[in-house]
Design a protein around this motif. Structure first.
Motif, PDB file in Angstrom:
ATOM      1  N   ALA A 140     -21.518 -29.875  37.021  1.00  0.00           N
ATOM      2  CA  ALA A 140     -20.264 -29.731  35.912  1.00  0.00           C
ATOM      3  C   ALA A 140     -19.528 -31.023  36.268  1.00  0.00           C
ATOM      4  CB  ALA A 140     -19.738 -28.684  36.139  1.00  0.00           C
TER       5      ALA A 140
ATOM      6  N   SER B  89     -15.654 -32.464  34.195  1.00  0.00           N
ATOM      7  CA  SER B  89     -14.459 -32.270  33.395  1.00  0.00           C
ATOM      8  C   SER B  89     -13.220 -32.885  33.934  1.00  0.00           C
ATOM      9  CB  SER B  89     -14.443 -30.569  32.943  1.00  0.00           C
ATOM     10  OG  SER B  89     -13.383 -30.619  32.118  1.00  0.00           O
TER      11      SER B  89
ATOM     12  N   PRO C   8     -14.616 -25.789  32.088  1.00  0.00           N
ATOM     13  CA  PRO C   8     -14.825 -25.343  30.992  1.00  0.00           C
ATOM     14  C   PRO C   8     -16.359 -25.377  30.911  1.00  0.00           C
ATOM     15  CG  PRO C   8     -13.558 -27.541  30.709  1.00  0.00           C
ATOM     16  CD  PRO C   8     -13.950 -27.168  32.171  1.00  0.00           C
ATOM     17  N   PRO C   9     -16.770 -24.188  30.092  1.00  0.00           N
ATOM     18  CA  PRO C   9     -18.135 -23.942  29.906  1.00  0.00           C
ATOM     19  C   PRO C   9     -18.995 -25.189  29.218  1.00  0.00           C
ATOM     20  CG  PRO C   9     -16.935 -22.433  28.370  1.00  0.00           C
ATOM     21  CD  PRO C   9     -15.926 -23.239  29.291  1.00  0.00           C
ATOM     22  N   GLU C  10     -18.352 -25.819  28.161  1.00  0.00           N
ATOM     23  CA  GLU C  10     -18.950 -27.151  27.811  1.00  0.00           C
ATOM     24  C   GLU C  10     -19.238 -28.063  28.665  1.00  0.00           C
ATOM     25  OE1 GLU C  10     -14.517 -27.216  26.727  1.00  0.00           O
ATOM     26  OE2 GLU C  10     -16.062 -25.848  26.907  1.00  0.00           O
ATOM     27  N   SER C  11     -18.680 -28.056  29.760  1.00  0.00           N
ATOM     28  CA  SER C  11     -18.683 -29.228  30.803  1.00  0.00           C
ATOM     29  C   SER C  11     -20.144 -28.909  31.883  1.00  0.00           C
ATOM     30  CB  SER C  11     -17.638 -29.434  31.859  1.00  0.00           C
ATOM     31  OG  SER C  11     -17.476 -28.194  32.747  1.00  0.00           O
TER      32      SER C  11
ATOM     33  N   ASN D 190     -23.849 -28.388  33.112  1.00  0.00           N
ATOM     34  CA  ASN D 190     -25.074 -28.902  32.805  1.00  0.00           C
ATOM     35  C   ASN D 190     -26.125 -27.686  33.099  1.00  0.00           C
ATOM     36  OD1 ASN D 190     -24.759 -31.750  32.555  1.00  0.00           O
ATOM     37  ND2 ASN D 190     -24.532 -31.891  34.759  1.00  0.00           N
ATOM     38  N   LYS D 191     -26.259 -27.065  31.934  1.00  0.00           N
ATOM     39  CA  LYS D 191     -26.776 -25.777  31.812  1.00  0.00           C
ATOM     40  C   LYS D 191     -28.520 -25.681  32.653  1.00  0.00           C
ATOM     41  CE  LYS D 191     -23.980 -22.936  29.617  1.00  0.00           C
ATOM     42  NZ  LYS D 191     -23.569 -21.556  30.128  1.00  0.00           N
TER      43      LYS D 191
ATOM     44  N   TYR E 177     -14.548 -19.921  31.923  1.00  0.00           N
ATOM     45  CA  TYR E 177     -14.760 -21.194  32.719  1.00  0.00           C
ATOM     46  C   TYR E 177     -15.533 -20.581  34.035  1.00  0.00           C
ATOM     47  CZ  TYR E 177     -11.492 -23.845  30.054  1.00  0.00           C
ATOM     48  OH  TYR E 177     -10.810 -24.545  29.180  1.00  0.00           O
TER      49      TYR E 177
END
Length: 93
Positions: free
Chosen positions: A11, A13, A26-29, A31-32, A82
């Motif tokens: 991640a 951010s 943050p969840p959008e940060s 690398n899933k 988060y």
């Protein structure tokens, strides 16, 4: 801030939230591709129920090394969803 394990950035951010010396990303940060949800849950008296991810990088697994609160108490709303790390995950600028 970066969360790094097994030489991969999990991640990254500049909008982490620090609570109790943990950087929550943050969840959008994330690398899933490195995250797999687990069935582990723990309870924090003031934040709520935590859920966990196992990290998978280059064939190596780090069970329950990331956690998040899908729904928090009112006091912890800034970190709802988060993700924070432990178990050898390096957090650095």
């Amino acid at each position: 801030m970066k969360a790094i394990w097994n030489e991969k950035i999990l991640a990254e951010s500049d909008k982490t939230v620090v609570i109790e010396n943990n950087h929550y990303f943050p969840p959008e940060s994330l690398n899933k591709e490195y995250f797999t949800e687990t069935t582990t849950h723990t309870h924090c008296p003031w934040k709520g129920e935590a859920s966990y991810y196992t990290l998978e990088v280059d064939g190596k697994s780090n069970p329950d090394a990331a956690w998040y609160y899908p729904e928090t108490s009112h006091a912890a709303k800034p970190i709802e969803g988060y993700v924070a790390f432990w178990k050898g995950v390096e957090i650095k600028e």
